[in-house]
Write an enzyme that holds these catalytic residues in place. Structure first.
Site, PDB file in Angstrom:
ATOM      1  N   ALA A 141       0.809  -1.218   0.000  1.00 10.74           N
ATOM      2  CA  ALA A 141       0.000   0.000   0.000  1.00 10.74           C
ATOM      3  C   ALA A 141       0.845   1.272   0.000  1.00 10.74           C
ATOM      4  O   ALA A 141       0.309   2.371   0.095  1.00 10.74           O
ATOM      5  CB  ALA A 141      -0.919  -0.004   1.214  1.00 10.74           C
ATOM      6  N   HIS A 196       9.189  -5.480   1.106  1.00  7.67           N
ATOM      7  CA  HIS A 196       8.528  -4.778  -0.004  1.00  7.67           C
ATOM      8  C   HIS A 196       9.479  -4.786  -1.196  1.00  7.67           C
ATOM      9  O   HIS A 196       9.833  -3.740  -1.734  1.00  7.67           O
ATOM     10  CB  HIS A 196       8.145  -3.362   0.393  1.00  7.67           C
ATOM     11  N   ASP A 274       2.388  -5.883  13.053  1.00 11.50           N
ATOM     12  CA  ASP A 274       2.251  -4.937  11.938  1.00 11.50           C
ATOM     13  C   ASP A 274       0.877  -4.250  12.004  1.00 11.50           C
ATOM     14  O   ASP A 274       0.242  -4.002  10.981  1.00 11.50           O
ATOM     15  CB  ASP A 274       2.440  -5.634  10.586  1.00 11.50           C
ATOM     16  N   ALA A 312      -6.810  -5.180   4.557  1.00 11.30           N
ATOM     17  CA  ALA A 312      -6.428  -3.755   4.602  1.00 11.30           C
ATOM     18  C   ALA A 312      -5.460  -3.528   5.750  1.00 11.30           C
ATOM     19  O   ALA A 312      -5.488  -2.502   6.414  1.00 11.30           O
ATOM     20  CB  ALA A 312      -7.670  -2.898   4.750  1.00 11.30           C
TER      21      ALA A 312
END
Ligand SMILES: [Zn+2]
Length: 397
Positions: A141, A196, A274, A312
């Protein structure tokens, strides 16, 4: 259970490893003595080292990544995390503009100066970004406009704003100049974590050789489709010196993946939450500044309102993760607790941690094992009781 005067107190409880009754004396915020007691009368809670969460984006409605952030907000998050047995955590700042990152760092540091409780609770700051992959999937995101290649001068500016308290940086080694940046970070005592990322096997090996020591939430923030091999998940699993964090909320990773991680890295895997600022809030519909409208289900899963299959972020505490891993039989309760307490400290300190050792900061938790899993009775941080279940129940009456 415990008694205290100004700077001296003691706790009695069952050692979470052996179930044997121990007496722990605390003086000036540190463990001063540990004595094994004969089988006592009456019921005792278990006693364990406090939980340590290396990745916390926010908690209880406090979002470390959204301005305006106030020092009092940080204090509130610290208090709420104590209810979950978290004595130490790493506020995590994600990809943003250089100014916004500086600003958030300054607020967190001002909270450390204003509140001793915050200063004691923050083990360091985790910078997750902006030196991440630009690729869809790997990027997660994080804002594609704001991810960028590693920049040492910029990092130094942030470290200055943070008064040296950035202790972990998540980056992708696919950028040119990554190895030099990783070496500089490592030499300055910052743990470099690969995450990431869409890095090649060579880039991952290069990052490890340059000093990277950790993988960030392995198995998440990855492409939906990957080549069977080689790919960056296998490569990180196969790097023996690389520690890894995994999100243990029970929603982010299938059990098979977790089982493999715990087998391959039994001694160097760590549970993280997280968690986003939705953690600690009741189920319902919410609006997120990054993802739009989200739903927090009664089961604790946080998903996009228009695409319920898409997560999400996490909305659960590290304690929930420990209960999930032990409850599903993926780890013994002791191993699950250690991966959320001693193991992160071992990564940071570079040596195995012995719980209840004399001289350690008295960051301790008393808990009970119930049908629902572990429930926190009391949290002690730096020798001070920062959460007391009994007291809170009385307050509610
Ligand atoms: Zn992430």
């Amino acid at each position: 259970m415990n008694q205290s005067n100004d700077n001296h107190m003691y706790l009695e409880g069952l050692d979470y490893r052996s179930g044997k009754l121990v007496h722990i004396g605390i003086r000036d915020g540190k463990i001063a003595e540990v004595i094994q007691l004969p089988e006592g009368k009456g019921k005792h809670p278990f006693i364990a080292p406090g939980l340590v969460d290396l990745q916390v984006n926010g908690y209880g409605g406090v979002d470390f990544n959204t301005a305006p952030l106030l020092a009092s907000d940080v204090y509130r998050a610290v208090q709420l995390l104590a209810e979950q047995g978290v004595t130490t955590f790493f506020p995590t700042l994600i990809t943003n503009t250089p100014e916004a990152i500086s600003e958030a760092l300054k607020v967190i540091i001002s909270a450390c100066h204003a509140y001793p409780e915050v200063n004691d609770a923050i083990g360091g700051i985790h910078l997750e970004g902006p030196f991440l992959s630009k690729e869809e999937g790997a990027r997660g995101a994080h804002d594609p406009e704001l991810v960028r290649k590693p920049d040492w001068d910029l990092f130094l500016r942030w470290q200055e704003a943070a008064e040296g308290r950035i202790k972990i940086i998540t980056l992708s080694p696919e950028w040119e100049g990554s190895e030099e940046f990783i070496t500089r970070c490592s030499e300055s005592g910052v743990v470099v974590s690969v995450g990431h990322t869409a890095a090649t096997p060579e880039q991952i090996a290069g990052a490890v050789a340059a000093g990277a020591r950790l993988s960030t939430h392995l198995g998440n923030a990855a492409h939906l489709m990957l080549p069977r091999h080689p790919n960056y998940i296998w490569e990180q699993l196969a790097q023996d010196t690389l520690w890894t964090t995994v999100i243990g909320d029970g929603f982010h990773l299938p059990e098979s993946f977790l089982k493999v991680v715990f087998k391959v890295k039994p001694e160097n895997s760590i549970l993280i939450s997280d968690c986003t600022h939705f953690a600690g809030l009741p189920p319902g519909n919410y609006h997120s500044h990054i993802g739009g409208d989200v739903i927090l289900s009664p089961e604790g899963r946080l998903c996009m309102a228009d695409q319920p299959k898409l997560l999400a972020g996490s909305a659960q505490s590290l304690l929930w993760c420990v209960n999930q891993m032990a409850g599903k039989g993926l780890l013994s309760p002791e191993a699950a607790w250690n991966k959320a307490s001693l193991k992160p400290m071992e990564l940071l300190n570079g040596e195995p941690q012995i719980p209840f050792r004399k001289g350690l900061p008295a960051n301790l938790v008393l808990f009970e094992q119930t049908e629902k899993g572990i429930e926190i009775v009391q949290t002690i941080r730096a020798g001070k009781v920062v959460f007391n279940q009994t007291k809170n129940e009385k307050d509610e009456d």
